[in-house]
Design a protein around this motif. Structure first.
Motif, mmCIF file in Angstrom:
data_model
loop_
_atom_site.group_PDB
_atom_site.id
_atom_site.type_symbol
_atom_site.label_atom_id
_atom_site.label_comp_id
_atom_site.label_asym_id
_atom_site.label_seq_id
_atom_site.Cartn_x
_atom_site.Cartn_y
_atom_site.Cartn_z
ATOM 1 N N LEU A 1 0.855 -1.187 0.000
ATOM 2 C CA LEU A 1 0.000 0.000 0.000
ATOM 3 C C LEU A 1 0.887 1.231 0.000
ATOM 4 O O LEU A 1 1.795 1.345 0.834
ATOM 5 N N THR A 2 0.636 2.135 -0.921
ATOM 6 C CA THR A 2 1.476 3.329 -1.014
ATOM 7 C C THR A 2 0.625 4.580 -1.225
ATOM 8 O O THR A 2 -0.460 4.512 -1.815
ATOM 9 N N PRO A 3 1.109 5.722 -0.751
ATOM 10 C CA PRO A 3 0.389 6.986 -0.966
ATOM 11 C C PRO A 3 0.314 7.318 -2.452
ATOM 12 O O PRO A 3 1.172 6.924 -3.237
ATOM 13 N N GLN A 4 -0.737 8.029 -2.845
ATOM 14 C CA GLN A 4 -0.867 8.430 -4.236
ATOM 15 C C GLN A 4 -0.003 9.655 -4.545
ATOM 16 O O GLN A 4 0.272 9.943 -5.705
ATOM 17 N N SER A 5 0.441 10.337 -3.517
ATOM 18 C CA SER A 5 1.367 11.459 -3.697
ATOM 19 C C SER A 5 2.797 10.940 -3.637
ATOM 20 O O SER A 5 3.037 9.762 -3.366
ATOM 21 N N ASP A 6 3.767 11.808 -3.894
ATOM 22 C CA ASP A 6 5.165 11.393 -3.843
ATOM 23 C C ASP A 6 5.535 10.946 -2.426
ATOM 24 O O ASP A 6 5.108 11.550 -1.438
ATOM 25 N N PHE A 7 6.341 9.898 -2.335
ATOM 26 C CA PHE A 7 6.804 9.420 -1.036
ATOM 27 C C PHE A 7 8.194 8.826 -1.203
ATOM 28 O O PHE A 7 8.628 8.517 -2.323
ATOM 29 N N GLU A 8 8.906 8.682 -0.093
ATOM 30 C CA GLU A 8 10.301 8.243 -0.163
ATOM 31 C C GLU A 8 10.573 6.906 0.514
ATOM 32 O O GLU A 8 11.557 6.242 0.206
ATOM 33 N N LYS A 9 9.704 6.493 1.450
ATOM 34 C CA LYS A 9 10.023 5.327 2.279
ATOM 35 C C LYS A 9 8.892 4.305 2.278
ATOM 36 O O LYS A 9 7.712 4.663 2.203
ATOM 37 N N ILE A 10 9.298 3.034 2.392
ATOM 38 C CA ILE A 10 8.364 1.925 2.516
ATOM 39 C C ILE A 10 8.786 1.088 3.719
ATOM 40 O O ILE A 10 9.962 0.735 3.860
ATOM 41 N N LEU A 11 7.818 0.774 4.579
ATOM 42 C CA LEU A 11 8.092 -0.046 5.754
ATOM 43 C C LEU A 11 7.458 -1.419 5.571
ATOM 44 O O LEU A 11 6.264 -1.529 5.281
ATOM 45 N N ILE A 12 8.243 -2.470 5.750
ATOM 46 C CA ILE A 12 7.752 -3.840 5.673
ATOM 47 C C ILE A 12 7.517 -4.340 7.088
ATOM 48 O O ILE A 12 8.444 -4.360 7.907
ATOM 49 N N ILE A 13 6.283 -4.726 7.385
ATOM 50 C CA ILE A 13 5.933 -5.181 8.733
ATOM 51 C C ILE A 13 5.988 -6.707 8.794
ATOM 52 O O ILE A 13 5.326 -7.389 8.014
ATOM 53 N N ASN B 1 14.189 3.522 -6.170
ATOM 54 C CA ASN B 1 14.590 4.793 -5.550
ATOM 55 C C ASN B 1 13.882 5.069 -4.219
ATOM 56 O O ASN B 1 13.836 6.227 -3.769
ATOM 57 N N LYS B 2 13.338 4.018 -3.607
ATOM 58 C CA LYS B 2 12.708 4.177 -2.301
ATOM 59 C C LYS B 2 13.620 3.597 -1.210
ATOM 60 O O LYS B 2 14.397 2.680 -1.455
ATOM 61 N N GLU B 3 13.523 4.140 -0.023
ATOM 62 C CA GLU B 3 14.223 3.582 1.124
ATOM 63 C C GLU B 3 13.319 2.528 1.759
ATOM 64 O O GLU B 3 12.147 2.789 2.026
ATOM 65 N N ILE B 4 13.885 1.353 1.980
ATOM 66 C CA ILE B 4 13.109 0.226 2.474
ATOM 67 C C ILE B 4 13.524 -0.110 3.899
ATOM 68 O O ILE B 4 14.698 -0.330 4.187
ATOM 69 N N GLY B 5 12.536 -0.168 4.789
ATOM 70 C CA GLY B 5 12.814 -0.523 6.176
ATOM 71 C C GLY B 5 12.066 -1.774 6.589
ATOM 72 O O GLY B 5 11.000 -2.066 6.053
ATOM 73 N N PHE B 6 12.652 -2.523 7.516
ATOM 74 C CA PHE B 6 11.990 -3.680 8.120
ATOM 75 C C PHE B 6 11.526 -3.291 9.521
ATOM 76 O O PHE B 6 12.297 -2.708 10.287
ATOM 77 N N LEU B 7 10.284 -3.642 9.846
ATOM 78 C CA LEU B 7 9.821 -3.534 11.221
ATOM 79 C C LEU B 7 9.413 -4.931 11.670
ATOM 80 O O LEU B 7 8.443 -5.492 11.164
ATOM 81 N N GLY B 8 10.170 -5.502 12.615
ATOM 82 C CA GLY B 8 9.858 -6.826 13.118
ATOM 83 C C GLY B 8 9.304 -6.750 14.524
ATOM 84 O O GLY B 8 9.973 -6.231 15.424
ATOM 85 N N HIS B 9 8.085 -7.251 14.709
ATOM 86 C CA HIS B 9 7.496 -7.264 16.041
ATOM 87 C C HIS B 9 7.714 -8.624 16.678
ATOM 88 O O HIS B 9 7.340 -9.651 16.116
#
Length: 337
Positions: free
Chosen positions: A54-66, A133-141
């Protein structure tokens, strides 16, 4: 979520893991305001893991993987956090665990299996042009934190990492913390009339495992069967614990991985977490001494970053505290390549 007779996890989420089956599925609000991209990956021609970007319809720089914790958790969990991140211009990828939601196969929360499933779906996700060109982060719970670190051990590196209520060091040590806190998930694995008896048994078994790093569960069981009595330990007290998959997880130690991390990492935990020990986490991170890792304790919050009394049988367990969401958002936005 449902109880899982697995060592760790410890993981309990009732970690981390082991929780009751929750009514955890809920669509995010105003989903029509976001771009939706379905991702799937078939493993060994038998099992397919499904996820949604799921991504914003406007410009964005980061994606978080849960990467969720223990239990039958679908991609529709963590909906409140997902909504908050999307509203603040951060994309989110979530996926159904094996045997849950749209993903096929038999449900399996063993750390090795979960890690392999995540590696598979992540390899497919990376093919998406949306990630360019996006920054990708991992979030591990919780258990998901263990999975994220095992992924990093395989040289799959995110641009930034968040360890949320995840064990630091040897996850197995949390069994003692949870037993002392009255958690019942391991009552059939480590048997004893008192807490002290059960802790003594764990100390004995862990020491035996460490002294025999190359032996199988059966080989260690044979040693323990012969000698445990002289240490005042009944062999029946640990016979259900010394199984191959539990031994494999008992040997997990993410200390070296955390020492070698060379990208921004946040380890965040609730002060009232009774599943993962916030004091042990800080002590271990101080020992590791990696300047790339920030440690944060959230006062008044538990393992799920909600307040005491939140109904764990409903989706409200994912309605994380605003202070937690804001802290994550500010930290993520402060990271730059």
């Amino acid at each position: 979520m449902k109880n899982i007779p697995i060592i760790i996890l410890l993981f309990i989420s009732q970690l981390t893991f082991c929780q009751k089956k929750l009514d955890n599925e809920k669509e995010i609000e105003n989903i029509q305001n976001y771009n939706i991209e379905e991702i799937s990956k078939t493993i060994d021609d038998k099992i397919t893991i499904f996820g949604t970007l799921l991504t914003p319809q406007s410009d964005f720089e980061k994606i978080l993987i849960i990467i969720s914790g223990t239990g039958t958790i679908s991609q529709k969990a963590h909906n409140y956090l997902t909504e908050f991140l999307l509203e603040n211009n951060i994309g989110v990828f979530r996926f159904d665990k094996r045997g849950v939601g749209k993903s096929t196969g038999e449900y399996n929360d063993q750390a090795k299996v979960y890690t392999n499933d995540f590696l598979a779906i992540f390899s497919e996700l990376k093919k998406s042009q949306t990630l360019e060109n996006k920054e990708i982060g991992f979030l591990g719970h919780s258990l998901g934190g263990i999975v994220s670190l095992q992924t990093i051990e395989k040289q799959i590196k995110p641009d930034f990492l968040i360890q949320w209520s995840a064990p630091v060091g040897k996850p197995r040590d949390l069994l003692k913390y949870q037993i002392n806190n009255g958690i019942k998930n391991y009552d059939k694995l480590i048997i004893g009339e008192t807490t002290n008896e059960r802790i003594k048994t764990l100390d004995y078994v862990f020491d035996l495992i460490d002294k025999n790093p190359n032996k199988t569960a059966w080989e260690i069981w044979k040693i323990a069967k012969k000698e445990s009595k002289k240490y005042g330990i009944n062999k029946k007290s640990f016979s259900n614990y010394l199984m191959p998959h539990k031994l494999e997880e008992a040997r997990i130690d993410n200390t070296k991985t955390l020492k070698n991390i060379d990208f921004p990492t946040l380890v965040i935990i609730g002060k009232e977490d009774i599943l993962v020990d916030p004091n042990q986490s800080k002590t271990k991170l101080d020992e590791i001494g990696n300047s790339n890792i920030e440690f944060k304790v959230m006062k008044g919050l538990n393992h799920f970053m909600t307040k005491k009394g939140t109904d764990e049988m409903t989706n409200e367990i994912y309605n994380v505290d605003l202070k937690f969401k804001e802290y994550l958002l500010n930290w993520i936005n402060s990271q730059a390549k």
